[in-house]
Design an enzyme around this catalytic site. Structure first.
Site, short mmCIF file in Angstrom:
data_model
loop_
_atom_site.label_atom_id
_atom_site.label_comp_id
_atom_site.label_asym_id
_atom_site.label_seq_id
_atom_site.Cartn_x
_atom_site.Cartn_y
_atom_site.Cartn_z
N PRO A 108 31.67 53.33 -6.28
CA PRO A 108 33.43 53.26 -5.32
C PRO A 108 33.75 54.14 -4.75
CG PRO A 108 33.98 52.09 -7.27
CD PRO A 108 32.32 52.45 -7.51
N GLU A 109 33.77 54.00 -3.48
CA GLU A 109 34.33 55.82 -2.58
C GLU A 109 35.85 54.71 -1.74
OE1 GLU A 109 32.60 58.41 -2.60
OE2 GLU A 109 30.81 57.98 -3.44
#
Length: 281
Positions: A2-3
């Site tokens: 996840p960014e």
């Protein structure tokens, strides 16, 4: 992993539901990356006052403890690791599964962190600028949607960096949130070869790249982020940005801008996708 878009989507899906929720209990499952940093019982009775984001971290501000300082600014810093997701479950919530390693039971619902690989983290800190949170956040670069992030800023930051531009973007100490998918997509949009030495980018190319980073991340936010394996928002919804990717995951396919073919290479053990015909060094 996840960014920024996925973490911001998670924040937006949590903030209204959790703001004002009072903690009734804390459950710790298998150990995450770091210890919690306080006794779980010390969180009981506190209320979540807000949820903010810095880079890929979420900060849950807490109301002062009973008998504590009225101006306390402590809270919980959370990171989703490589495969984690946060979910808000209405009460009564289903029992935890084998990958559910942290829970806040509140009077409004259950906040649950699921992380198959257990690289995520939940840390108590006296503030975002002190303790464990202060150390983790101190080295982060500028937020890509801050007014100060533009081509001139990016050009100045890259002058002494000889590493490939994609490697520099992923490091996160110049600008945060440009993860692997988004770095490949932004460099394609700016027509810059990911192998180009960062310090060789002209001001004009940096201006294009800064604009492309903002544009790509904004589109990812609008589409709920990217779901490749595990990511879901707090409502359990998948992201859809990966369905619009111009180069990421398209090795061997035709470029969508020129007669070239999308190629794949490894940079720092991360897959990079690009078109060598229309992306220039």
């Amino acid at each position: 992993m996840p960014e920024l878009p996925e973490v911001e989507v998670t924040r937006l899906s949590l903030v209204e539901r959790s703001r004002g929720a009072r903690i009734r209990g804390v459950r710790l499952g298998k150990p995450l990356r770091w210890p919690l940093g306080c006794e779980p019982q010390a969180l009981v009775g506190r209320a979540i006052t807000d949820v903010s984001r810095r880079g890929k971290y979420l900060w849950f501000s807490l109301s002062p403890a009973a008998g504590g300082a009225a101006q306390a600014h402590d809270g919980l810093l959370m990171h989703l690791g490589m495969s984690g997701s946060l979910a808000w479950r209405p009460l009564p919530a289903p029992p935890p599964g084998p990958w559910d390693h942290f829970e806040l039971d509140t009077d409004r619902g259950l906040l649950r962190l699921s992380d198959p690989r257990r690289f995520g983290a939940v840390l108590w800190s006296p503030s975002m600028h002190e303790g464990a949170a202060g150390k983790l956040l101190a080295t982060l670069g500028i937020e890509p949607f801050d007014a100060g992030f533009d081509g001139r800023f990016l050009h100045a930051q890259l002058q002494r960096r000889s590493a490939p531009i994609k490697t520099v973007l992923l490091a996160g100490d110049v600008v945060v949130g440009v993860g692997n998918i988004y770095a490949s997509e932004a460099l394609f949009a700016a027509a810059i070869d990911p192998r180009a030495p960062a310090r060789r980018l002209s001001l004009a190319r940096c201006e294009r790249l800064a604009g492309a980073i903002r544009s790509v991340l904004a589109r990812a936010l609008a589409l709920g982020g990217s779901t490749l394996r595990d990511f879901r928002d707090a409502h359990g919804m998948d992201g859809a940005f990966q369905l619009e990717a111009k180069v990421y995951g398209r090795a061997g396919e035709a470029c969508r801008r020129c007669p070239g073919t999308v190629k794949r290479l490894l940079q720092g053990q991360r897959a990079t996708y690009f078109c060598s015909r229309c992306q220039h060094r």
